[in-house]
Design an enzyme around this catalytic site. Structure first.
Site, PDB file in Angstrom:
ATOM      1  N   GLY A 148       2.822   2.455  10.939  1.00 11.91           N
ATOM      2  CA  GLY A 148       3.874   3.697  10.674  1.00 11.91           C
ATOM      3  C   GLY A 148       4.916   3.608  11.238  1.00 11.91           C
TER       4      GLY A 148
ATOM      5  N   LYS B  34       0.592   4.401  -0.257  1.00  9.83           N
ATOM      6  CA  LYS B  34      -0.406   5.733   0.128  1.00  9.83           C
ATOM      7  C   LYS B  34      -0.318   6.840  -0.736  1.00  9.83           C
ATOM      8  CE  LYS B  34      -0.296   3.160   5.025  1.00  9.83           C
ATOM      9  NZ  LYS B  34      -0.018   3.337   6.255  1.00  9.83           N
TER      10      LYS B  34
ATOM     11  N   HIS C  33      -9.820   1.500   4.804  1.00  7.28           N
ATOM     12  CA  HIS C  33      -8.529   1.324   5.260  1.00  7.28           C
ATOM     13  C   HIS C  33      -8.413   2.540   6.802  1.00  7.28           C
ATOM     14  CE1 HIS C  33      -4.417   3.029   6.616  1.00  7.28           C
ATOM     15  NE2 HIS C  33      -4.064   1.679   5.926  1.00  7.28           N
TER      16      HIS C  33
ATOM     17  N   SER D 267       3.774  -1.384  10.325  1.00 10.93           N
ATOM     18  CA  SER D 267       4.942  -1.654  10.812  1.00 10.93           C
ATOM     19  C   SER D 267       5.476  -3.436  10.894  1.00 10.93           C
ATOM     20  CB  SER D 267       5.043  -1.343  12.179  1.00 10.93           C
ATOM     21  OG  SER D 267       4.472   0.018  12.881  1.00 10.93           O
TER      22      SER D 267
ATOM     23  N   ASN E 204       0.702  -1.262   0.291  1.00 10.74           N
ATOM     24  CA  ASN E 204       0.452   0.424   0.095  1.00 10.74           C
ATOM     25  C   ASN E 204       1.139   1.452   0.098  1.00 10.74           C
ATOM     26  OD1 ASN E 204      -1.687   2.212   0.889  1.00 10.74           O
ATOM     27  ND2 ASN E 204      -2.729   1.218   2.668  1.00 10.74           N
TER      28      ASN E 204
ATOM     29  N   GLU F  16      -7.096   4.744   7.467  1.00 11.27           N
ATOM     30  CA  GLU F  16      -6.938   6.411   7.208  1.00 11.27           C
ATOM     31  C   GLU F  16      -7.576   6.464   6.089  1.00 11.27           C
ATOM     32  OE1 GLU F  16      -2.728   5.522   5.499  1.00 11.27           O
ATOM     33  OE2 GLU F  16      -2.236   4.876   7.461  1.00 11.27           O
TER      34      GLU F  16
ATOM     35  N   GLU G 174      -5.106  -5.235  10.895  1.00 11.56           N
ATOM     36  CA  GLU G 174      -4.440  -3.727  11.112  1.00 11.56           C
ATOM     37  C   GLU G 174      -4.303  -2.333  12.612  1.00 11.56           C
ATOM     38  OE1 GLU G 174      -1.965  -1.699   7.161  1.00 11.56           O
ATOM     39  OE2 GLU G 174      -3.427  -1.137   7.123  1.00 11.56           O
TER      40      GLU G 174
HETATM   41  P1  13P Z   1       3.190   0.465   8.277  1.00 11.09           P
HETATM   42  O1  13P Z   1       3.739  -0.341   6.471  1.00 11.09           O
HETATM   43  O2  13P Z   1       3.807   1.570   7.255  1.00 11.09           O
HETATM   44  O3  13P Z   1       3.016   0.665   9.152  1.00 11.09           O
HETATM   45  O4  13P Z   1       1.490   0.858   6.832  1.00 11.09           O
HETATM   46  C1  13P Z   1       0.420   0.490   7.549  1.00 11.09           C
HETATM   47  C2  13P Z   1      -0.683   0.397   6.280  1.00 11.09           C
HETATM   48  O5  13P Z   1      -1.395   1.152   7.256  1.00 11.09           O
HETATM   49  C3  13P Z   1      -0.794  -0.352   5.219  1.00 11.09           C
HETATM   50  O6  13P Z   1      -1.976  -0.391   4.987  1.00 11.09           O
END
Ligand code: 13P
Length: 255
Positions: free
Chosen positions: A173, A12, A97, A215, A10, A99, A167
């Site tokens: 992150g 993002k 997601h 992470s 992903n 976010e 997640e």
């Molecule tokens: P990170 O791997 O940066 O923690 O992000 C996880 C995530 O939200 C993947 O969709």
């Protein structure tokens, strides 16, 4: 039949240019070629998706969107429909997601998006995850509510083989040192399977793929695969770096 391990990248809201997007894609493509027993899904931002899709890639690499519109056939400025995503050749879509939930998407909208994805023959990846863990187990009730509200209105036939990405928001992150431990992941995966069995029956629960995100880096990919009881990984920041080939390599060593 054993499900193939899955890794979803992903991206993002990254990177800032098409040039960089191609570079990141090339790294992913080269490593997907080496590890044919892993399914590699790439989710770039929409502006790059159609362009990258045209580049040569191995059969175990496929493309997905990070989101889709919750409506069909309407004037809906700024949105991208399931039909468009399907017609450019993408195969899956990440839905719910954290976010996006933070921007106001609730379980009802997510359920609607899941239905639209299925109706358009796109494979959805439903994201769930708690904001924080509590000793009293409130996070488990929260996960149960997410699963119930997101999936209950869908026809049962849609639920067979669905992919759920667990997640935990508190672990997103950060560095691998702050990710959830494989033991805790294992425990939560069993809980998710139990919820699905209770709500929709064993056949569906057995067919569901559960992947972990939060992470994941080269350092913890192997142990999460080995001890976390997951079918794959959802990788954010590390999918943009040279760590990605090592994640695939380390995943490949396990299971
Ligand atoms: P990170 O791997 O940066 O923690 O992000 C996880 C995530 O939200 C993947 O969709």
């Amino acid at each position: 039949m054993k499900k193939r391990n899955l890794v979803i990248a992903n991206w993002k809201m990254n990177p800032g240019s098409l040039e960089e997007a191609k570079k990141i894609f090339n790294t992913a493509r080269d490593s997907a070629k080496k590890f044919k027993n892993i399914e590699v899904g790439i989710c770039p931002p929409f502006v790059y998706l159609a362009l990258l899709l045209k580049l040569q890639h191995p059969k175990n690499l496929f493309f997905g969107a990070q989101n889709l519109a919750s409506e069909i056939g309407r004037a809906f400025t700024g949105e991208v429909s399931a039909e468009m995503i399907k017609n450019i050749g993408a195969e899956f879509v990440v839905i719910g997601h954290s976010e996006r939930r933070a921007m106001g998407e609730d379980n009802e909208i997510i359920s609607q998006k899941l239905k639209i994805a299925f109706d358009s023959e796109l494979k959805p990846i439903l994201c769930i995850g708690e904001l924080e863990r509590s000793k009293e187990g409130e996070h488990l009730a929260f996960l149960k509510k997410q699963i119930k509200e997101c999936l209950s209105d869908l026809p049962k036939k849609y639920l067979i083989g669905i992919t759920i990405a667990y997640e935990p928001i508190w672990s997103i992150g950060k560095s691998y040192k702050e990710a959830m431990t494989p033991t805790d992941i294992h425990e939560t995966v069993l809980f998710i399977k139990k919820i699905i069995t209770d709500l929709f029956g064993r056949e569906i629960a057995d067919s569901v793929r559960i992947i972990y995100g939060g992470s994941v880096e080269a350092e913890n990919a192997a142990e999460i695969m080995e001890y976390g009881a997951v079918d794959g990984l959802l990788v954010g920041h590390a999918s943009l770096t040279d760590q990605f080939p090592n994640i695939l390599k380390n995943m490949d060593l396990k299971r």
